[in-house]
Design a protein around this motif. Structure first.
Motif, PDB file in Angstrom:
ATOM      1  N   LEU A 125       0.828  -1.196   0.000  1.00  0.00           N
ATOM      2  CA  LEU A 125       0.000   0.000   0.000  1.00  0.00           C
ATOM      3  C   LEU A 125       0.867   1.252   0.000  1.00  0.00           C
ATOM      4  CD1 LEU A 125      -3.028   0.616   0.005  1.00  0.00           C
ATOM      5  CD2 LEU A 125      -2.922   0.760   2.488  1.00  0.00           C
ATOM      6  N   ILE A 126       1.899   1.247   0.822  1.00  0.00           N
ATOM      7  CA  ILE A 126       2.777   2.412   0.925  1.00  0.00           C
ATOM      8  C   ILE A 126       3.470   2.698  -0.405  1.00  0.00           C
ATOM      9  CG2 ILE A 126       4.892   3.265   2.026  1.00  0.00           C
ATOM     10  CD1 ILE A 126       4.019   1.814   4.574  1.00  0.00           C
ATOM     11  N   SER A 127       3.694   1.657  -1.210  1.00  0.00           N
ATOM     12  CA  SER A 127       4.402   1.823  -2.487  1.00  0.00           C
ATOM     13  C   SER A 127       3.641   2.710  -3.467  1.00  0.00           C
ATOM     14  CB  SER A 127       4.662   0.450  -3.122  1.00  0.00           C
ATOM     15  OG  SER A 127       3.440  -0.152  -3.528  1.00  0.00           O
ATOM     16  N   HIS A 128       2.373   2.971  -3.218  1.00  0.00           N
ATOM     17  CA  HIS A 128       1.598   3.852  -4.093  1.00  0.00           C
ATOM     18  C   HIS A 128       1.925   5.323  -3.838  1.00  0.00           C
ATOM     19  CE1 HIS A 128      -0.698   0.149  -4.559  1.00  0.00           C
ATOM     20  NE2 HIS A 128      -1.295   0.676  -5.609  1.00  0.00           N
ATOM     21  N   SER A 129       2.643   5.626  -2.765  1.00  0.00           N
ATOM     22  CA  SER A 129       3.005   7.012  -2.452  1.00  0.00           C
ATOM     23  C   SER A 129       4.091   7.499  -3.415  1.00  0.00           C
ATOM     24  CB  SER A 129       3.510   7.112  -1.005  1.00  0.00           C
ATOM     25  OG  SER A 129       2.562   6.585  -0.101  1.00  0.00           O
ATOM     26  N   ASN A 130       4.162   8.804  -3.598  1.00  0.00           N
ATOM     27  CA  ASN A 130       5.220   9.374  -4.439  1.00  0.00           C
ATOM     28  C   ASN A 130       6.163  10.261  -3.641  1.00  0.00           C
ATOM     29  OD1 ASN A 130       3.661  11.642  -4.029  1.00  0.00           O
ATOM     30  ND2 ASN A 130       3.193  12.017  -6.202  1.00  0.00           N
ATOM     31  N   VAL A 131       6.173  10.108  -2.315  1.00  0.00           N
ATOM     32  CA  VAL A 131       7.127  10.786  -1.440  1.00  0.00           C
ATOM     33  C   VAL A 131       8.005   9.715  -0.807  1.00  0.00           C
ATOM     34  CG1 VAL A 131       5.563  12.711  -0.994  1.00  0.00           C
ATOM     35  CG2 VAL A 131       5.561  10.745   0.540  1.00  0.00           C
ATOM     36  N   SER A 132       9.010  10.133  -0.068  1.00  0.00           N
ATOM     37  CA  SER A 132       9.968   9.172   0.483  1.00  0.00           C
ATOM     38  C   SER A 132       9.327   8.275   1.543  1.00  0.00           C
ATOM     39  CB  SER A 132      11.151   9.922   1.101  1.00  0.00           C
ATOM     40  OG  SER A 132      10.741  10.620   2.255  1.00  0.00           O
ATOM     41  N   LEU A 133       9.895   7.094   1.706  1.00  0.00           N
ATOM     42  CA  LEU A 133       9.389   6.132   2.681  1.00  0.00           C
ATOM     43  C   LEU A 133       9.458   6.703   4.095  1.00  0.00           C
ATOM     44  CD1 LEU A 133       8.353   3.290   3.342  1.00  0.00           C
ATOM     45  CD2 LEU A 133      10.741   2.523   3.418  1.00  0.00           C
ATOM     46  N   SER A 134      10.499   7.476   4.400  1.00  0.00           N
ATOM     47  CA  SER A 134      10.630   8.044   5.740  1.00  0.00           C
ATOM     48  C   SER A 134       9.501   9.031   6.036  1.00  0.00           C
ATOM     49  CB  SER A 134      11.989   8.739   5.890  1.00  0.00           C
ATOM     50  OG  SER A 134      12.108   9.807   4.955  1.00  0.00           O
ATOM     51  N   VAL A 135       9.079   9.798   5.033  1.00  0.00           N
ATOM     52  CA  VAL A 135       7.972  10.737   5.216  1.00  0.00           C
ATOM     53  C   VAL A 135       6.673   9.981   5.472  1.00  0.00           C
ATOM     54  CG1 VAL A 135       6.522  12.458   4.047  1.00  0.00           C
ATOM     55  CG2 VAL A 135       9.012  12.601   3.885  1.00  0.00           C
ATOM     56  N   VAL A 136       6.404   8.953   4.653  1.00  0.00           N
ATOM     57  CA  VAL A 136       5.185   8.158   4.842  1.00  0.00           C
ATOM     58  C   VAL A 136       5.190   7.513   6.223  1.00  0.00           C
ATOM     59  CG1 VAL A 136       3.816   6.219   4.000  1.00  0.00           C
ATOM     60  CG2 VAL A 136       5.004   7.701   2.375  1.00  0.00           C
ATOM     61  N   ASN A 137       6.330   6.974   6.624  1.00  0.00           N
ATOM     62  CA  ASN A 137       6.401   6.271   7.910  1.00  0.00           C
ATOM     63  C   ASN A 137       6.133   7.209   9.073  1.00  0.00           C
ATOM     64  OD1 ASN A 137       7.215   3.811   9.526  1.00  0.00           O
ATOM     65  ND2 ASN A 137       8.728   5.297  10.255  1.00  0.00           N
ATOM     66  N   GLN A 138       6.723   8.418   9.050  1.00  0.00           N
ATOM     67  CA  GLN A 138       6.509   9.330  10.164  1.00  0.00           C
ATOM     68  C   GLN A 138       5.073   9.832  10.212  1.00  0.00           C
ATOM     69  OE1 GLN A 138       9.612  12.044  11.051  1.00  0.00           O
ATOM     70  NE2 GLN A 138       8.299  13.541  12.091  1.00  0.00           N
ATOM     71  N   LEU A 139       4.496  10.128   9.054  1.00  0.00           N
ATOM     72  CA  LEU A 139       3.102  10.563   9.032  1.00  0.00           C
ATOM     73  C   LEU A 139       2.180   9.432   9.505  1.00  0.00           C
ATOM     74  CD1 LEU A 139       1.557  13.140   8.274  1.00  0.00           C
ATOM     75  CD2 LEU A 139       1.113  12.110   6.040  1.00  0.00           C
ATOM     76  N   TRP A 140       2.486   8.204   9.095  1.00  0.00           N
ATOM     77  CA  TRP A 140       1.704   7.036   9.535  1.00  0.00           C
ATOM     78  C   TRP A 140       1.764   6.896  11.049  1.00  0.00           C
ATOM     79  CZ3 TRP A 140       4.082   2.057  10.932  1.00  0.00           C
ATOM     80  CH2 TRP A 140       3.127   1.068  11.199  1.00  0.00           C
ATOM     81  N   ARG A 141       2.940   7.155  11.632  1.00  0.00           N
ATOM     82  CA  ARG A 141       3.087   7.043  13.093  1.00  0.00           C
ATOM     83  C   ARG A 141       2.252   8.098  13.811  1.00  0.00           C
ATOM     84  NH1 ARG A 141       8.260   7.645  15.652  1.00  0.00           N
ATOM     85  NH2 ARG A 141       6.986   7.083  17.448  1.00  0.00           N
ATOM     86  N   TYR A 142       2.186   9.303  13.273  1.00  0.00           N
ATOM     87  CA  TYR A 142       1.331  10.333  13.888  1.00  0.00           C
ATOM     88  C   TYR A 142      -0.116   9.828  13.968  1.00  0.00           C
ATOM     89  CZ  TYR A 142       4.736  14.232  13.592  1.00  0.00           C
ATOM     90  OH  TYR A 142       5.807  15.068  13.767  1.00  0.00           O
ATOM     91  N   PHE A 143      -0.610   9.325  12.848  1.00  0.00           N
ATOM     92  CA  PHE A 143      -2.006   8.886  12.807  1.00  0.00           C
ATOM     93  C   PHE A 143      -2.228   7.599  13.606  1.00  0.00           C
ATOM     94  CE2 PHE A 143      -1.992  11.388   8.759  1.00  0.00           C
ATOM     95  CZ  PHE A 143      -2.885  12.360   9.187  1.00  0.00           C
ATOM     96  N   THR A 144      -1.248   6.725  13.616  1.00  0.00           N
ATOM     97  CA  THR A 144      -1.387   5.471  14.359  1.00  0.00           C
ATOM     98  C   THR A 144      -1.410   5.720  15.854  1.00  0.00           C
ATOM     99  OG1 THR A 144      -0.275   4.223  12.600  1.00  0.00           O
ATOM    100  CG2 THR A 144      -0.383   3.201  14.762  1.00  0.00           C
ATOM    101  N   GLU A 145      -0.565   6.599  16.337  1.00  0.00           N
ATOM    102  CA  GLU A 145      -0.578   6.921  17.768  1.00  0.00           C
ATOM    103  C   GLU A 145      -1.886   7.586  18.153  1.00  0.00           C
ATOM    104  OE1 GLU A 145       1.383   5.897  19.938  1.00  0.00           O
ATOM    105  OE2 GLU A 145       3.071   5.201  18.727  1.00  0.00           O
ATOM    106  N   GLY A 146      -2.399   8.431  17.273  1.00  0.00           N
ATOM    107  CA  GLY A 146      -3.725   9.005  17.475  1.00  0.00           C
ATOM    108  C   GLY A 146      -3.760  10.138  18.476  1.00  0.00           C
ATOM    109  N   GLY A 147      -4.959  10.677  18.670  1.00  0.00           N
ATOM    110  CA  GLY A 147      -5.145  11.802  19.570  1.00  0.00           C
ATOM    111  C   GLY A 147      -5.060  13.123  18.824  1.00  0.00           C
ATOM    112  N   VAL A 148      -5.672  14.143  19.378  1.00  0.00           N
ATOM    113  CA  VAL A 148      -5.766  15.435  18.696  1.00  0.00           C
ATOM    114  C   VAL A 148      -4.393  16.040  18.444  1.00  0.00           C
ATOM    115  CG1 VAL A 148      -6.629  17.796  18.897  1.00  0.00           C
ATOM    116  CG2 VAL A 148      -8.065  15.880  19.616  1.00  0.00           C
ATOM    117  N   GLN A 149      -3.512  16.016  19.450  1.00  0.00           N
ATOM    118  CA  GLN A 149      -2.219  16.666  19.283  1.00  0.00           C
ATOM    119  C   GLN A 149      -1.375  15.993  18.212  1.00  0.00           C
ATOM    120  OE1 GLN A 149      -1.609  19.653  20.784  1.00  0.00           O
ATOM    121  NE2 GLN A 149       0.017  19.656  19.234  1.00  0.00           N
ATOM    122  N   ASN A 150      -1.427  14.677  18.141  1.00  0.00           N
ATOM    123  CA  ASN A 150      -0.695  13.979  17.083  1.00  0.00           C
ATOM    124  C   ASN A 150      -1.266  14.318  15.711  1.00  0.00           C
ATOM    125  OD1 ASN A 150       1.479  12.493  18.223  1.00  0.00           O
ATOM    126  ND2 ASN A 150       0.055  10.992  19.054  1.00  0.00           N
TER     127      ASN A 150
END
Length: 604
Positions: A125-150
């Protein structure tokens, strides 16, 4: 072809027309199938700096028709600079949409960030992105951790990375994957507003002591007045000495806690309190990880207090694998308690009330079929989606769960009865095993495609006898069981009058229950056949094996007072108001809910 409004729960295949999303373009577009994501994003949007780029959000469930996707891409996505997609279930769940996204960003050079909606990585799924893997991973971690501040920091990070802003947000903040919902330990406290941007309690809180001065009643759940401490008067007048009330676990998704989407959990807590049961509501990010299952045991089976007597599960899917059902793969088995599956429907209440289908295929798969693999006991849909508010910043409806009070009460009553039965010695329990009979011929009794249902029933009876249940005269084989069942009256209309009737249900008792049915069900039955009359009793299609009953019920042409309920409209009404996706005849339904049988086993 015509436009239809977007509805809670997404596009409905039974509806005619095409959904068109009414939005204006914005630099950032966020697409997710999770209403909790949009709830949290709405809270985060109000905390963004005034100059922050505009954000639009849409629920992926609204983007299910190809024309809808194409139109949204043309009007909104082609003018976006950043497109963020959180997809549940992998590429196959939205394959056409992914193709359109990739074609769109190839034309516009917009940033495309595709990530899984779960907390497990999905390289495909991540391979469909057109930005770097590190960017996708960090953004994914924000959403996975959850909460308003994240979520606030996720938007800032996406803007810094793709739009060259300079907000410099901190790294994703870790939020507990398992925790207890601190609803206060007192009646009504569970209705206080939760703060979704705060880290939840990690370890079990001290449980309140809830006592009752009365024994459980046969009807109406647990005795005693609702509340946390009954007065001494009931004890002085002959009630039982106060004892600590049983605890009941409630398991729900962490995303609901973090987004404040807790109305059905609050309602379940309150309903259990009113039946003098102590709720222990616990959230979890996922049940797929064995270590999280072990952590849950600290809440439900603590070392310093009594374990829960029953668990109400609201999470979806199955924990057990289809090819590996070893006990160590499912820590819940060590609880040794009934697990009731309460369904949070993905559809709206109006859809549920007006359409014949009831639960959508998605709901049936995720919340009925798969949980049954774990042996969970399916109850009812207890909540439905509804629009809470319109968010003008995201230009989208914010959808949340609303509790259906009558269905919450049903599950709470069922919980009280299961707890009561768990505290009853096995030899004193009365059990009903219900076998299907469709079509209504003896040759189709206990029919199951590819299954030997009668033989399975005999094995269940043997296992029950070994476990201490009072089961007598167990048939030696499935054939002998069928001969026993057909020795008396059955659903088969041929020769029915010549067959003996072995057991009866008192007509007065039937009428007492009949008056509690919804008025439209009463009217439908009476208009079809008239009021029940007779010699004071109605036959019950059952075989007695000690304190265990084997009953037959017709799921296709339901019988009421041994009369055919074959009219489709009336059958739909009956099923909608009683079991929704399961139909039982009213005599059996009465047999079950008047507790002449303490427990029923279905789908043998």
């Amino acid at each position: 072809m015509h436009k239809i409004a977007a509805t809670p729960g997404g596009w409905n295949p039974q509806a005619e027309g095409v959904i068109f999303i009414q939005q204006t373009p914005a630099p950032i577009v966020f697409i997710s199938a999770a209403d909790t994501d949009i709830q949290t994003l709405a809270a985060a949007a109000s905390k963004m700096p005034a100059e922050f780029p505009k954000v639009r959000a849409v629920n992926l469930l609204q983007l299910q028709q190809q024309l809808t996707i194409d139109t949204y891409a043309e009007e909104i996505l082609e003018r976006a600079e950043v497109i963020i997609l959180r997809l549940l279930g992998g590429r196959s769940y939205w394959s056409y949409g992914l193709e359109v996204l990739r074609e769109t960003v190839q034309k516009t050079n917009a940033a495309l960030i595709v990530m899984p909606g779960e907390d497990s990585p999905d390289p495909d799924l991540i391979s469909h992105s057109n930005v770097s893997l590190s960017v996708v991973n960090q953004l994914w971690r924000y959403f996975t951790e959850g909460g308003v501040q994240n979520f606030v920091n996720a938007l800032k990070f996406a803007a810094d990375t793709c739009l060259k802003t300079a907000y410099n947000p901190p790294l994703p903040q870790t939020v507990s994957r398992v925790g207890i919902y601190d609803w206060g330990g007192r009646p009504g406290a569970c209705f206080q507003t939760v703060q979704p941007d705060s880290d939840p309690p990690k370890f079990p809180l001290i449980r309140p002591t809830l006592t009752t001065s009365c024994s459980p009643l046969v009807k109406g759940g647990w005795g005693g007045s609702p509340g946390w401490e009954t007065d001494a008067k009931g004890y002085e007048e002959g009630g039982h000495a106060p004892s600590t009330a049983p605890t009941v676990g409630i398991l729900f998704y962490r995303a609901h806690y973090l987004s404040g989407n807790l109305a059905p959990i609050d309602a379940l807590c309150q309903a259990l309190v009113e039946r003098n049961l102590v709720p222990v509501p616990v959230f979890v990010s996922s049940l797929r990880e064995p270590d999280l299952q072990v952590e849950l045991l600290d809440f439900f089976k603590p070392k310093d207090s009594e374990p829960i007597q029953l668990l109400i599960n609201t999470t979806s899917f199955a924990v057990s694998g289809f090819n590996n059902l070893e006990p160590e793969q499912n820590s819940f088995k060590s609880l040794d308690v009934p697990i009731l599956q309460a369904i949070f429907s993905g559809g709206g209440l109006e859809q549920w009330e007006t359409e014949l289908q009831g639960l959508s295929p998605r709901d049936v798969a995720m919340n009925v079929a798969l949980p049954e693999v774990d042996g969970k006991i399916i109850t009812r849909a207890v909540s439905f989606k509804a629009v809470q508010t319109w968010n003008s910043e995201l230009e989208t409806d914010v959808v949340g769960y609303v509790a259906a009070d009558d269905r919450i009460s049903f599950v709470a009553d069922l919980t009280a009865n299961w707890v009561k039965m768990k505290q009853t010695p096995a030899a004193n329990r009365r059990i009903a095993i219900i076998l299907a009979n469709y079509p209504t011929r003896n040759a189709r009794l206990a029919n199951g495609v590819g299954l030997d249902t009668p033989a399975s029933c005999v094995e269940i009876l043997k296992a029950m006898q070994e476990a201490g249940y009072q089961v007598e005269n167990i048939p030696a084989s499935g054939n002998e069981l069928i001969e026993l069942l057909t020795s008396g009256v059955t659903n088969d209309p041929e020769g029915r009058e010549l067959q003996p009737v072995n057991q009866y249900l008192d007509l007065a008792e039937y009428k007492e229950y009949f008056t509690t049915l919804p008025q439209e069900v009463q009217d439908g039955i009476c208009n079809r056949w008239g009021l029940a009359t007779g010699e004071g009793r109605t036959e019950v299609l059952t075989t007695n094996l000690g304190r265990t009953e084997v009953l037959t019920t017709n799921l296709g042409r339901t019988e009421v007072l041994t009369t055919n309920l074959g009219r489709t409209s009336l059958l739909r009404t009956w099923m909608r108001n009683c079991f929704r996706f399961r139909g039982f005849n009213s005599a059996m339904y009465l047999w079950e809910f008047n507790h002449r049988a303490d427990m029923k086993l279905t789908r043998v």
